[in-house]
Design a protein around this motif. Structure first.
Motif, PDB file in Angstrom:
ATOM      1  N   LYS A 182       0.842  -1.199   0.000  1.00  0.00           N
ATOM      2  CA  LYS A 182       0.000   0.000   0.000  1.00  0.00           C
ATOM      3  C   LYS A 182       0.880   1.253   0.000  1.00  0.00           C
ATOM      4  N   GLY A 183       0.416   2.248  -0.711  1.00  0.00           N
ATOM      5  CA  GLY A 183       1.175   3.488  -0.761  1.00  0.00           C
ATOM      6  C   GLY A 183       0.288   4.686  -1.001  1.00  0.00           C
ATOM      7  N   ASN A 184       0.914   5.780  -1.398  1.00  0.00           N
ATOM      8  CA  ASN A 184       0.190   7.032  -1.613  1.00  0.00           C
ATOM      9  C   ASN A 184       0.773   7.745  -2.828  1.00  0.00           C
ATOM     10  N   GLY A 185       0.861   6.965  -3.921  1.00  0.00           N
ATOM     11  CA  GLY A 185       1.343   7.558  -5.163  1.00  0.00           C
ATOM     12  C   GLY A 185       2.830   7.421  -5.396  1.00  0.00           C
ATOM     13  N   GLN A 186       3.526   6.576  -4.625  1.00  0.00           N
ATOM     14  CA  GLN A 186       4.959   6.441  -4.801  1.00  0.00           C
ATOM     15  C   GLN A 186       5.278   5.881  -6.202  1.00  0.00           C
ATOM     16  N   ILE A 187       6.328   6.391  -6.796  1.00  0.00           N
ATOM     17  CA  ILE A 187       6.823   5.856  -8.059  1.00  0.00           C
ATOM     18  C   ILE A 187       8.314   5.602  -7.911  1.00  0.00           C
ATOM     19  N   ARG A 188       8.807   4.638  -8.697  1.00  0.00           N
ATOM     20  CA  ARG A 188      10.216   4.256  -8.567  1.00  0.00           C
ATOM     21  C   ARG A 188      11.070   5.084  -9.541  1.00  0.00           C
ATOM     22  N   GLU A 189      12.151   5.635  -9.014  1.00  0.00           N
ATOM     23  CA  GLU A 189      13.076   6.415  -9.834  1.00  0.00           C
ATOM     24  C   GLU A 189      13.926   5.486 -10.710  1.00  0.00           C
TER      25      GLU A 189
END
Length: 416
Positions: free
Chosen positions: A409-416
């Motif tokens: 679960k997250g809040n919009g995290q994206i991987r660099e």
């Protein structure tokens, strides 16, 4: 040849709904099934009699095949025990929060569809269903022809209970008892998530060698009891007799007694209770000399190489003299099947050495190997006793019928 693809698809479809069932409903169904097993005992026993009539009583598998009113009551009690156990599903196995705020959880989930291939063990039909149903799995049963009447009667009772509660009957399906059905099940990789063989070493080896579907081996039980230099004779005699004679056709039965050479004078006392059950003993040269004249001649025979490493499944046992605990360990390493091994000793040091060094699913100190059983371990029942090291080992109950998945679960995290 019957194409079983439609059956496999139906079971797979039924499996998708099982994790959604309320645990209280599952327990209610299992309790009802336990009652119905006892209510229909006469029908099940009549069908079981048809199977028994086709097998010689001298066959080592006869005892496993035979059902009685008492055994059906025991089966019903095991089903009720399963119903009282907590659900193994949805347990949070690990939980963490990553530096980026992402929350990770690993939770227990069903496998999906479990196939079980077994021989003359009709009780397995009840055991497998109750454990699979409680753990959210559908199951495909592939019994042998020697128990086909019994298995079909049992599955008919299970289906009647499922129908009454509006549960898809394909939650459990029994395949034809022929070899072609076995071959199709071994190759049902698109529909079956796990295969568990229960039976002889030949059956287990065949499944392991030919299956494309993942397999958990429930290996044959070549079980030893080592009577140590510091063993208590009274304890040893009781343990040996119980492990050998309680039920000879089961995988936890004793096959070989290892005795420390310093205690050969106690061998007569250790083996004395076995006479009542007319146990045939294959003794090595040293043990034979100590038993000769003190054990019935008709039941005492010299050991040969085949006497060791054999799962007898009958009133037969080998005796091997060893110099010390290290030689006992070496013998078990060479001849054991990694199932159940026991040491009888009052030496804490030798007990610790034995339990640490023996490579087996269950290792006992001053306890009969007859306890290697799911119900005895508090698992309610068992789907088999795994002798391998991946995923599960020893009696397999509810927890062993689950896998896991990661929940992120997250809040919009994206991987660099």
């Amino acid at each position: 040849m019957i194409d079983l693809t439609t059956t496999f698809q139906a079971v797979q479809s039924a499996s998708r709904n099982l994790p959604l069932l309320d645990d209280r409903l599952i327990n209610e169904i299992l309790l009802d099934l336990a009652d119905e097993a006892e209510v229909h005992a006469s029908y099940i026993l009549a069908e079981n009699k048809k199977d028994l009539e086709q097998m010689e009583p001298s066959n080592p598998r006869y005892d496993r095949l035979m059902l009685t009113e008492e055994r059906i009551k025991g089966i019903a009690a095991d089903i009720r025990n399963v119903a009282t156990l907590p659900s193994p599903l949805g347990h949070v196995l690990t939980k963490s929060i990553r530096p980026n705020g992402m929350e990770l959880k690993r939770i227990s989930v069903p496998f999906g569809v479990i196939g079980v291939i077994y021989e003359a063990r009709p009780n397995v039909s009840f055991d497998v269903f109750s454990l699979c149903f409680k753990s959210g799995n559908a199951c495909i049963l592939k019994g042998g022809s020697d128990a086909d009447y019994s298995n079909r009667a049992i599955v008919k009772v299970i289906h009647s209970v499922l129908d009454r509660f509006g549960i898809d009957a394909h939650t459990v399906d029994l395949l034809p008892a022929d070899r072609e059905a076995t071959i199709q099940l071994l190759n049902a990789v698109d529909y079956v998530d796990l295969l568990i063989p229960r039976g002889s070493s030949d059956l287990i080896h065949y499944v392991r060698q030919h299956a494309i579907v993942p397999v958990i081996e429930t290996g044959a039980g070549v079980c030893h009891t080592y009577f140590d230099e510091f063993g208590d004779t009274a304890k040893g005699a009781a343990i040996i007799n119980n492990a050998k004679t309680r039920r000879v056709g089961v995988c936890n039965a004793l096959d070989c007694l290892l005795i420390n050479e310093k205690r050969l004078t106690d061998l007569q006392s250790l083996c004395y209770p076995l006479q009542q059950s007319k146990v045939v003993i294959y003794a090595d040269e040293k043990a034979y000399r100590y038993l000769e004249g003190h054990y019935p001649a008709s039941l005492l025979r010299p050991a040969v190489s085949e006497s060791f490493g054999t799962e007898f499944l009958s009133y037969t046992m080998a005796v091997k003299t060893v110099e010390d605990v290290y030689e006992a360990l070496e013998h078990i390493y060479n001849y054991g099947s990694k199932h159940s091994e026991c040491i009888v000793t009052e030496s804490h040091e030798n007990a610790e050495l034995f339990t640490s060094a023996v490579d087996a699913a269950c290792v006992y100190t001053n306890v009969s190997t007859a306890f290697t059983d799911g119900a005895q371990f508090g698992l309610g029942a068992e789907i088999g006793i795994s002798t391998q090291k991946l995923h599960a080992r020893g009696p397999m109950g509810l927890e062993e019928l689950t896998s896991y998945k990661w929940i992120i679960k997250g809040n919009g995290q994206i991987r660099e």
